[in-house]
Design an enzyme around this catalytic site. Structure first.
Site, PDB file in Angstrom:
ATOM      1  N   LYS A 169       0.869  -1.186   0.000  1.00 25.43           N
ATOM      2  CA  LYS A 169       0.000   0.000   0.000  1.00 25.43           C
ATOM      3  C   LYS A 169       0.896   1.224   0.000  1.00 25.43           C
ATOM      4  O   LYS A 169       1.456   1.600   1.032  1.00 25.43           O
ATOM      5  CB  LYS A 169      -0.878  -0.022   1.262  1.00 25.43           C
ATOM      6  CG  LYS A 169      -2.230   0.655   1.128  1.00 25.43           C
ATOM      7  CD  LYS A 169      -2.189   2.136   0.821  1.00 25.43           C
ATOM      8  CE  LYS A 169      -1.912   3.002   2.026  1.00 25.43           C
ATOM      9  NZ  LYS A 169      -1.742   4.432   1.646  1.00 25.43           N
ATOM     10  N   GLU A 244       9.271   1.109  11.138  1.00 20.93           N
ATOM     11  CA  GLU A 244      10.360   2.056  10.842  1.00 20.93           C
ATOM     12  C   GLU A 244       9.732   3.442  10.961  1.00 20.93           C
ATOM     13  O   GLU A 244       9.025   3.881  10.055  1.00 20.93           O
ATOM     14  CB  GLU A 244      10.886   1.841   9.417  1.00 20.93           C
ATOM     15  CG  GLU A 244      11.427   0.451   9.148  1.00 20.93           C
ATOM     16  CD  GLU A 244      12.866   0.272   9.615  1.00 20.93           C
ATOM     17  OE1 GLU A 244      13.407   1.182  10.269  1.00 20.93           O
ATOM     18  OE2 GLU A 244      13.430  -0.790   9.327  1.00 20.93           O
ATOM     19  N   CYS A 278      13.568  10.292   7.365  1.00 18.10           N
ATOM     20  CA  CYS A 278      13.425   9.791   8.740  1.00 18.10           C
ATOM     21  C   CYS A 278      14.735   9.934   9.500  1.00 18.10           C
ATOM     22  O   CYS A 278      14.741  10.230  10.685  1.00 18.10           O
ATOM     23  CB  CYS A 278      12.974   8.352   8.729  1.00 18.10           C
ATOM     24  SG  CYS A 278      14.044   7.307   7.731  1.00 18.10           S
ATOM     25  N   GLU A 377      10.012  15.835  15.902  1.00 24.29           N
ATOM     26  CA  GLU A 377      10.373  15.659  14.497  1.00 24.29           C
ATOM     27  C   GLU A 377       9.606  16.696  13.667  1.00 24.29           C
ATOM     28  O   GLU A 377       8.374  16.747  13.708  1.00 24.29           O
ATOM     29  CB  GLU A 377      10.015  14.254  14.025  1.00 24.29           C
ATOM     30  CG  GLU A 377      10.493  13.975  12.620  1.00 24.29           C
ATOM     31  CD  GLU A 377      10.087  12.597  12.114  1.00 24.29           C
ATOM     32  OE1 GLU A 377       8.922  12.224  12.294  1.00 24.29           O
ATOM     33  OE2 GLU A 377      10.947  11.914  11.534  1.00 24.29           O
TER      34      GLU A 377
HETATM   35  P1  NAD Z   1       2.076   8.396   7.790  1.00 30.35           P
HETATM   36  O1  NAD Z   1       2.179   7.512   8.970  1.00 30.35           O
HETATM   37  O2  NAD Z   1       1.029   9.433   7.771  1.00 30.35           O
HETATM   38  O3  NAD Z   1       1.837   7.541   6.449  1.00 30.35           O
HETATM   39  C1  NAD Z   1       2.652   6.460   6.092  1.00 30.35           C
HETATM   40  C2  NAD Z   1       1.820   5.405   5.390  1.00 30.35           C
HETATM   41  O4  NAD Z   1       0.842   4.907   6.319  1.00 30.35           O
HETATM   42  C3  NAD Z   1       1.030   5.921   4.178  1.00 30.35           C
HETATM   43  O5  NAD Z   1       1.022   4.913   3.181  1.00 30.35           O
HETATM   44  C4  NAD Z   1      -0.362   6.106   4.744  1.00 30.35           C
HETATM   45  O6  NAD Z   1      -1.374   5.992   3.775  1.00 30.35           O
HETATM   46  C5  NAD Z   1      -0.438   4.957   5.728  1.00 30.35           C
HETATM   47  N1  NAD Z   1      -1.455   5.132   6.775  1.00 30.35           N
HETATM   48  C6  NAD Z   1      -1.904   6.309   7.307  1.00 30.35           C
HETATM   49  N2  NAD Z   1      -2.864   6.055   8.229  1.00 30.35           N
HETATM   50  C7  NAD Z   1      -3.015   4.714   8.276  1.00 30.35           C
HETATM   51  C8  NAD Z   1      -3.847   3.835   9.048  1.00 30.35           C
HETATM   52  N3  NAD Z   1      -4.730   4.302   9.924  1.00 30.35           N
HETATM   53  N4  NAD Z   1      -3.719   2.522   8.853  1.00 30.35           N
HETATM   54  C9  NAD Z   1      -2.828   2.015   7.971  1.00 30.35           C
HETATM   55  N5  NAD Z   1      -2.032   2.788   7.204  1.00 30.35           N
HETATM   56  C10 NAD Z   1      -2.114   4.118   7.367  1.00 30.35           C
HETATM   57  O7  NAD Z   1       3.511   8.992   7.624  1.00 30.35           O
HETATM   58  P2  NAD Z   1       3.967  10.155   6.634  1.00 30.35           P
HETATM   59  O8  NAD Z   1       3.635  11.453   7.243  1.00 30.35           O
HETATM   60  O9  NAD Z   1       3.481   9.872   5.261  1.00 30.35           O
HETATM   61  O10 NAD Z   1       5.540   9.902   6.643  1.00 30.35           O
HETATM   62  C11 NAD Z   1       6.377  10.613   7.434  1.00 30.35           C
HETATM   63  C12 NAD Z   1       6.819   9.817   8.631  1.00 30.35           C
HETATM   64  O11 NAD Z   1       7.448   8.618   8.211  1.00 30.35           O
HETATM   65  C13 NAD Z   1       7.861  10.549   9.435  1.00 30.35           C
HETATM   66  O12 NAD Z   1       7.595  10.431  10.801  1.00 30.35           O
HETATM   67  C14 NAD Z   1       9.149   9.830   9.082  1.00 30.35           C
HETATM   68  O13 NAD Z   1      10.153   9.953  10.021  1.00 30.35           O
HETATM   69  C15 NAD Z   1       8.683   8.452   8.890  1.00 30.35           C
HETATM   70  N6  NAD Z   1       9.621   7.701   8.046  1.00 30.35           N
HETATM   71  C16 NAD Z   1      10.396   6.754   8.636  1.00 30.35           C
HETATM   72  C17 NAD Z   1      11.327   6.049   7.889  1.00 30.35           C
HETATM   73  C18 NAD Z   1      12.181   4.980   8.526  1.00 30.35           C
HETATM   74  O14 NAD Z   1      12.737   4.192   7.801  1.00 30.35           O
HETATM   75  N7  NAD Z   1      12.342   4.937   9.836  1.00 30.35           N
HETATM   76  C19 NAD Z   1      11.459   6.303   6.535  1.00 30.35           C
HETATM   77  C20 NAD Z   1      10.656   7.287   5.958  1.00 30.35           C
HETATM   78  C21 NAD Z   1       9.731   7.969   6.742  1.00 30.35           C
END
Ligand code: NAD
Length: 475
Positions: A169, A244, A278, A377
């Site tokens: 997804k 992650e 991240c 963050e």
């Molecule tokens: P997010 O959690 O909003 O979204 C990430 C994914 O989760 C998207 O595909 C989204 O559609 C999905 N999602 C959202 N709500 C959901 C739910 N209720 N159930 C299931 N899936 C759901 O994150 P974002 O704002 O898009 O990304 C930024 C965050 O990601 C930051 O905190 C960043 O640090 C983190 N990040 C971490 C890494 C790592 O490897 N540690 C890498 C990249 C980003």
């Protein structure tokens, strides 16, 4: 379109979502708004693939398929870089690097597929005991928008290498390179159903995937808040999760450091992808005798930054969305309102497209370690400088947030290098570098609010498999 069982089709609900080009705010494309019915179909297709052509392949054959997919990714680097620039707002050079990293993951995991094995165990007389490494079955992958290619490479690449079938997804804000990758993978010979892709909203397709009883492992990359929801959903089905999550990663600069070597890493690791990384080095801790020198040299770099639309391929593009722009501006306002000094800001050229999500990269000067800007963050091009006196204080500040993803240490003192590496509470420590060439081979993940489980390197192959013990009594 959704990709289910090797066929592209409209989502069951027939609805679509608009993707915006963050460089100018225009509508770039429409993607499928997949939902629970599509996830259900994708899980069924993945199960069929495990029982069929995909499940029958030997480990070596799986490796060969992944290597072929990797080669085809390399043939398409320019296309992928352009899609990423338009969709994520990432300068072309970074998109190219991500596409090459995606290919490298496939090459690495393709080569590793037939090199992970169980063991024979010394046991009681009359027995032979051994372990078998087996796939979980159907793995769910929920990825964010910031590095879709790299994150798909490291999670789907490792899961496929171990013989799982995947339901992916991608993020609703940006997923064109994920869709292009899926097409490339099918063309390169990945059997139908081994990889299924359902774009859609997090609370719809994402929630349906994380709660689906047919999923045997979930890999999630994204925010802490969503990670909690995923882990709760997975708990209902008692399946393992890899989380992650975010970070507030420090780079610690001691007075004996090679500042010329450190300088590019201090700034680039904070501003790459406009800080939406991240593992962004968002806190720069500097020992007091060299604090002013480091600040002034970082400030020089900030002032020289060239910012513009992603396809102009400058130092920095826009943020992913207007919403993210508001988040970052909110943090900048907190900094200003609480009287923090700004050491330097990049300039936004006057001719930037009006609808773009641009912000001025900002370096804050000597921020108290417990200030919101040094704790939360931001996920934007904002770094805070923090002065420290001596190693114990550096360690206290470096470990003093809720996160623990990555840390960098700059010092020529060998003893201190080892002491810091051992005492820092995080998943990766870089000594006299930061990020180490992308680190496909290096296990990656966090502690505390940065998550748990490891991806990248061989470690991911253990995470994407389960161990079966067999004890044979033969007398
Ligand atoms: P997010 O959690 O909003 O979204 C990430 C994914 O989760 C998207 O595909 C989204 O559609 C999905 N999602 C959202 N709500 C959901 C739910 N209720 N159930 C299931 N899936 C759901 O994150 P974002 O704002 O898009 O990304 C930024 C965050 O990601 C930051 O905190 C960043 O640090 C983190 N990040 C971490 C890494 C790592 O490897 N540690 C890498 C990249 C980003």
């Amino acid at each position: 379109m959704v990709l289910v069982g090797g066929a592209w089709r409209a989502p069951a609900g027939g609805q679509t979502l608009a993707l915006e080009n963050p460089s100018d705010g225009s509508v770039l494309a429409r993607i499928a708004r997949g939902g629970a019915a599509d996830i259900d179909a994708a899980v069924t297709a993945a199960q069929a693939a495990l029982a069929g052509d995909w499940g029958r392949l030997t480990a070596a054959e799986r490796g060969r398929v992944l290597a072929a997919v990797g080669r085809k990714v390399l043939d398409n680097v320019e296309l992928l870089a352009m899609l990423e620039a338009l969709d994520v707002g990432k300068p072309l050079k970074q998109g190219r690097a991500d596409a090459i990293a995606l290919a490298r993951y496939l090459e690495f995991y393709g080569g590793a597929a037939d090199k992970v094995h169980g063991e024979t165990l010394p046991f009681q007389n009359g027995y032979t005991a051994l372990t078998l490494r087996e796939p979980h079955g159907v793995t769910g992958h929920i990825v964010p928008w910031n590095y879709p290619m790299q994150i798909v490479g490291r999670s789907v690449g490792a899961a496929l290498a171990m013989g799982n079938a995947c339901v992916l997804k991608p993020a609703e804000e940006a997923c064109l390179t994920v869709l292009a990758f899926a097409r490339i993978a099918m063309e390169a010979g990945l059997p139908a159903g081994a990889l299924n892709v359902v774009p859609g909203l997090g609370e719809e397709a994402g929630a349906a995937l994380s709660a689906h009883p047919g999923i045997h492992h979930i890999s999630f990359t994204g925010s802490v808040a969503t990670g909690r929801l995923i882990q709760s959903a997975a708990a209902q089905n008692a399946v393992p999760v890899t989380l992650e999550l975010g970070g507030k990663s420090p780079q610690v600069v001691f007075a004996d450091a090679d500042l010329d070597a450190a300088l590019p890493f201090l700034v680039n690791a904070g501003l790459q992808n406009a800080g939406q990384t991240c593992s962004a080095a968002s806190r720069i801790l500097v020992e007091r005798p060299v604090f002013e020198a480091v600040r002034d040299r970082m400030a020089e770099r900030y002032r020289a930054l060239r910012i513009g639309p992603a396809v102009a391929d400058l130092d920095m593009g826009p943020l992913i969305s207007k919403r993210q722009q508001q988040v970052v501006e909110h943090f900048l306002a907190i900094g200003r309102d609480s009287g923090l000094r700004i050491a330097a800001q990049g300039e936004l050229p006057a001719d930037l497209p009006r609808g773009g999500a641009y912000v001025r990269p900002t370096l804050f000067d000597d921020v108290p370690a417990d200030h919101a800007l040094a704790q939360q963050e931001i996920f934007g091009p904002v770094q805070v400088l923090i002065a420290f006196d001596g190693e114990p204080q550096a360690l206290h500040i470096a470990n003093g947030t809720a996160f623990g993803l990555v840390a960098g240490v700059w010092t020529r003192d060998g003893g201190r290098q080892m002491r810091m590496a051992r005492a820092l509470k995080c998943g990766q420590v870089f000594i006299n570098n930061y990020g180490a060439g992308g680190g496909v081979e290096l296990p990656f993940g966090g502690v505390r609010h940065s998550g748990h489980g490891r991806e990248k390197g061989f470690e991911a192959l253990y995470g994407f498999s389960t161990l079966k013990t067999v004890a044979i009594h033969h007398g």
